[in-house]
Design an enzyme around this catalytic site. Sequence first.
Site, mmCIF file in Angstrom:
data_model
loop_
_atom_site.group_PDB
_atom_site.id
_atom_site.type_symbol
_atom_site.label_atom_id
_atom_site.label_comp_id
_atom_site.label_asym_id
_atom_site.label_seq_id
_atom_site.Cartn_x
_atom_site.Cartn_y
_atom_site.Cartn_z
ATOM 1 N N CYS A 1 -23.571 -2.274 20.222
ATOM 2 C CA CYS A 1 -22.773 -1.035 20.308
ATOM 3 C C CYS A 1 -21.646 -1.175 21.335
ATOM 4 C CB CYS A 1 -23.623 0.183 20.643
ATOM 5 S SG CYS A 1 -24.745 0.622 19.344
ATOM 6 N N ASP B 1 -22.312 7.047 33.040
ATOM 7 C CA ASP B 1 -23.289 6.774 31.983
ATOM 8 C C ASP B 1 -24.420 5.961 32.625
ATOM 9 O OD1 ASP B 1 -24.783 5.554 30.024
ATOM 10 O OD2 ASP B 1 -23.078 4.916 28.811
ATOM 11 N N LYS C 1 -35.242 5.232 27.442
ATOM 12 C CA LYS C 1 -34.955 3.957 28.102
ATOM 13 C C LYS C 1 -35.690 3.849 29.440
ATOM 14 C CE LYS C 1 -30.414 3.420 25.960
ATOM 15 N NZ LYS C 1 -30.590 2.348 24.980
ATOM 16 N N HIS D 1 -20.287 1.324 26.151
ATOM 17 C CA HIS D 1 -21.064 1.518 24.927
ATOM 18 C C HIS D 1 -20.240 2.433 24.004
ATOM 19 C CE1 HIS D 1 -24.347 3.291 22.483
ATOM 20 N NE2 HIS D 1 -25.047 2.214 22.794
ATOM 21 N N GLN E 1 -28.393 2.681 31.397
ATOM 22 C CA GLN E 1 -28.992 1.390 31.770
ATOM 23 C C GLN E 1 -29.309 1.272 33.253
ATOM 24 O OE1 GLN E 1 -30.108 -0.677 29.637
ATOM 25 N NE2 GLN E 1 -29.087 0.045 27.782
HETATM 26 N N1 PLP Z 1 -24.780 4.021 27.147
HETATM 27 C C1 PLP Z 1 -25.327 2.815 27.329
HETATM 28 C C2 PLP Z 1 -24.804 1.939 28.421
HETATM 29 C C3 PLP Z 1 -26.374 2.394 26.517
HETATM 30 O O1 PLP Z 1 -26.914 1.187 26.700
HETATM 31 C C4 PLP Z 1 -26.843 3.253 25.498
HETATM 32 C C5 PLP Z 1 -27.911 2.815 24.583
HETATM 33 O O2 PLP Z 1 -28.131 1.649 24.373
HETATM 34 C C6 PLP Z 1 -26.247 4.512 25.357
HETATM 35 C C7 PLP Z 1 -25.219 4.852 26.193
HETATM 36 C C8 PLP Z 1 -26.708 5.472 24.310
HETATM 37 O O3 PLP Z 1 -28.005 5.897 24.576
HETATM 38 P P1 PLP Z 1 -28.798 6.790 23.517
HETATM 39 O O4 PLP Z 1 -28.746 6.055 22.214
HETATM 40 O O5 PLP Z 1 -30.163 6.881 24.094
HETATM 41 O O6 PLP Z 1 -28.114 8.100 23.452
#
Ligand code: PLP
Length: 405
Positions: free
Chosen positions: A364, A199, A225, A122, A202
């Site tokens: 993203c 991270d 999430k 991401h 998900q």
């Molecule tokens: N990492 C992953 C794999 C994601 O899917 C997302 C959000 O879609 C993020 C990071 C960023 O999360 P946040 O926008 O809640 O900070």
Amino acid sequence: MQAMQVKNDFPILQKVIYERYPLVYLDNAATTQKPRQVVEAMTEEYYNVNANVHRGVHFLSQQATELHEASRETVRHFLNARSTTEIVFTRGTTESINLVASCFGQAFMKEGDEVILSEMEHHSNIVSWQLLQARQGIRLRVIPITDDGRLCMDDFEKLFNERTKIVSITHVSNVLGTVNPVKDIIRIAHEHGVPVLIDGAQSTPHMPIDVQALDCDFFAFSGHKIYGPTGIGVLYGKEKWLDSIPPYMGGGEMIKNVSFEKTTFNELPYKFEAGTPDYVASTGLAKALDYVSSIGFDAIQAHEKDLTAYAMQRLMEVEGMKIYGPHLEEHDAVISFQVGNIHHLDMGTLLDRLGIAVRTGHHCAEPLMRRLGIEGTCRASFALYNTRQDIDALVDGIRRVSQMF
Ligand code: PLP
């Protein structure tokens, strides 16, 4: 688990879209809906407890502080961290990753040092490191992926050298649904003496996380999430790392003593929590984690695996369907797809007209799109309240849209 019954906990799922279509919410990888239990606990706190936390001598402040710290303990238990000193509240995964890139980078990385990422990250796990690159001249090394969206593990091993300082990698791809072998990744990195940030944006909603069993050095996730409120997330960090990196932001809460000559910092985890924390959101997050735990990951995983398998099978019945990502066994509850040459934006917009919420675009993950040779996809992502009927509605909707082209 009875998804139909669970649905009753989420008032928004009763909504009728365009005064005509019952909502079919399949955008859970972007954000999940919130159960009553979460919203009511937060409302209750605003109505009956609200006061700024920490150091207040009055009744409400002490009550709010107790709730906030009890929430931290709930998070600790959820992740099986050793201590609450290792649980830092942040605004979400993005802030957690930025914190590590910035503070770990400042303490342990200099020009020419390297971070290993993957091609399926991401943007939050790419750009945070690029900011450090611009400041300190570090280098990004990227693990390639296979055509079916899995990490090339042989290439991963070859990326290590004496300049490698950290590995930062997603647990589950928000586009491909790939569940990465993070335990192996952590073991291999540790054999090279390199710490690992996972991270977990998900993964946390879909599988149990045990940071001690994983042995990860840092772990990031977002409340919104996993059925919790927006604006709160978590950074887990092993105490030895959190102790040895500098604070992220300066302000109240994170200090012990301040003078114009010298300031000393608070103990963990407060050293990383400058300013008034979102103590109502922490209550909401704890309620969300309690909610998930009360259903249990055995039931959640069985339900979501069934849904994902059913969705894959039903989607493949559609003419011109292409699904991205690995086969079912390594696939989490996220399905990115493309139908013939119908633009993903058209597909998403027309599905919306039928009350079906999916996400479209690059999600993203522009470097991943480039690797796949596409601009974007349609993405359906599932949560514990989705049902086979939701999948049927999606497939019917896709068929109707396809007929228009
Ligand atoms: N990492 C992953 C794999 C994601 O899917 C997302 C959000 O879609 C993020 C990071 C960023 O999360 P946040 O926008 O809640 O900070």
